[in-house]
Design an enzyme around this catalytic site. Structure first.
Site, PDB file in Angstrom:
ATOM      1  N   PRO A   2       0.826  -1.204   0.000  1.00  0.00           N
ATOM      2  CA  PRO A   2       0.000   0.000   0.000  1.00  0.00           C
ATOM      3  C   PRO A   2       0.865   1.261   0.000  1.00  0.00           C
ATOM      4  CG  PRO A   2      -0.779  -1.583   1.620  1.00  0.00           C
ATOM      5  CD  PRO A   2       0.532  -2.102   1.122  1.00  0.00           C
ATOM      6  N   GLU A   3       0.561   2.199  -0.897  1.00  0.00           N
ATOM      7  CA  GLU A   3       1.282   3.472  -0.950  1.00  0.00           C
ATOM      8  C   GLU A   3       0.350   4.562  -0.439  1.00  0.00           C
ATOM      9  OE1 GLU A   3       3.333   4.069  -4.674  1.00  0.00           O
ATOM     10  OE2 GLU A   3       3.618   1.921  -4.960  1.00  0.00           O
TER      11      GLU A   3
END
Length: 279
Positions: A2-3
């Site tokens: 996840p960014e």
């Protein structure tokens, strides 16, 4: 992993689902998820009766605010939160369960067990290791173009790994660095100090736009990642280069190439993103 856009979407989902909820009790099934000086036994005791008063995000960290404490959560590779009725059986890879006073659970699941939670006294969350060294948030208000340009001038390092290290600007990961560099027509191996002012201006604009668009789309779903509402992000349909090896570039038709940069799979167009300077 996840960014920033995915983490921001999780934050919004948590805010919608459990803001104002009171914690009745906590179960920890994998002690190493709990990091910092407060260990899992104390972690469970300290949160009893605490009310969730707010959520924040800094870079890729989610910050839970309680009356007396702040909980800093890093999802790492595959961490995610789900909200279920307490009567629903636990899924595999559930490692932390916050039992809420209203009969629901906030559950943390993590296939690889890489995610971490750190409980600190309220007010100390932004000075803890990891957060205090982060660069500015990638917004027009926080991310100053002149400072960005002057910083890059001092860095004799390839631009992609420099953007990945979170100290120049917070929240960029592998997907969105590739997308921003493509939008700015900059090769991922260009030396940062070789970039001209106009190129840095284009990159600055691209970082803000790419991440902003991805936040609006709910992030990018790669493999199994979903947000806190159990929904898949939609930004993958807008990706220009990431995961597009061999597919014609949307600008010039040249097949997208994939190389390794700093041990990360890196996608770029060899025609639009020329490696004009290697120093």
């Amino acid at each position: 992993m996840p960014e920033l856009p995915e983490v921001e979407t999780v934050r919004k989902g948590l805010e919608k689902l459990v803001l104002g909820a009171t914690i009745k009790s906590v179960d920890v099934y994998w002690d190493r998820i709990i990091a910092g000086s407060i260990e899992s036994t104390e972690f469970k005791q300290l949160l009893i009766g605490e009310k969730i008063t707010g959520f924040d995000r800094r870079g890729k960290y989610i910050v839970f605010h309680f009356k007396n404490w702040a909980l800093v959560s890093h999802l790492r590779m595959e961490g995610k939160y789900e909200v279920e009725e307490s009567t629903v059986p636990l899924k595999k890879h559930t490692h932390v369960v916050f039992h809420l006073a209203d009969g629901r659970d906030l559950r943390y699941l993590d296939v690889r067990k890489f995610g971490r939670m750190t409980l600190v006294p309220l007010g100390e969350e932004y000075s803890m290791t990891g957060i205090r060294l982060l660069g500015p948030e990638p917004t027009k208000e926080a991310f100053d173009e002149t400072t960005f340009f002057n910083t890059l001038l001092t860095k004799k390092r390839a631009i992609k790994p420099l953007l990945l290290d979170q100290k120049i600007v917070a929240g960029l990961g592998n997907i969105y660095v590739d997308e921003a560099l493509f939008a700015a027509k900059i090769h991922p191996l260009r030396m940062a100090n070789s970039l001209k002012k106009q190129e840095v201006s284009q990159l600055h604009e691209a970082i803000i736009k790419v991440l902003g668009d991805a936040v609006e789309a709910g992030g990018t779903t790669i493999r199994t990642y979903q947000n806190a509402l159990g929904e898949a992000g939609k930004f993958q349909v807008k990706l220009s280069v990431y995961g597009k090896k061999g597919i014609p570039c949307i600008r010039c038709g040249t097949p997208i190439e994939k190389i390794k940069v700093a041990q990360r799979g890196t996608h770029f167009c060899p025609h639009c993103q020329l490696l004009t300077s290697v120093q």
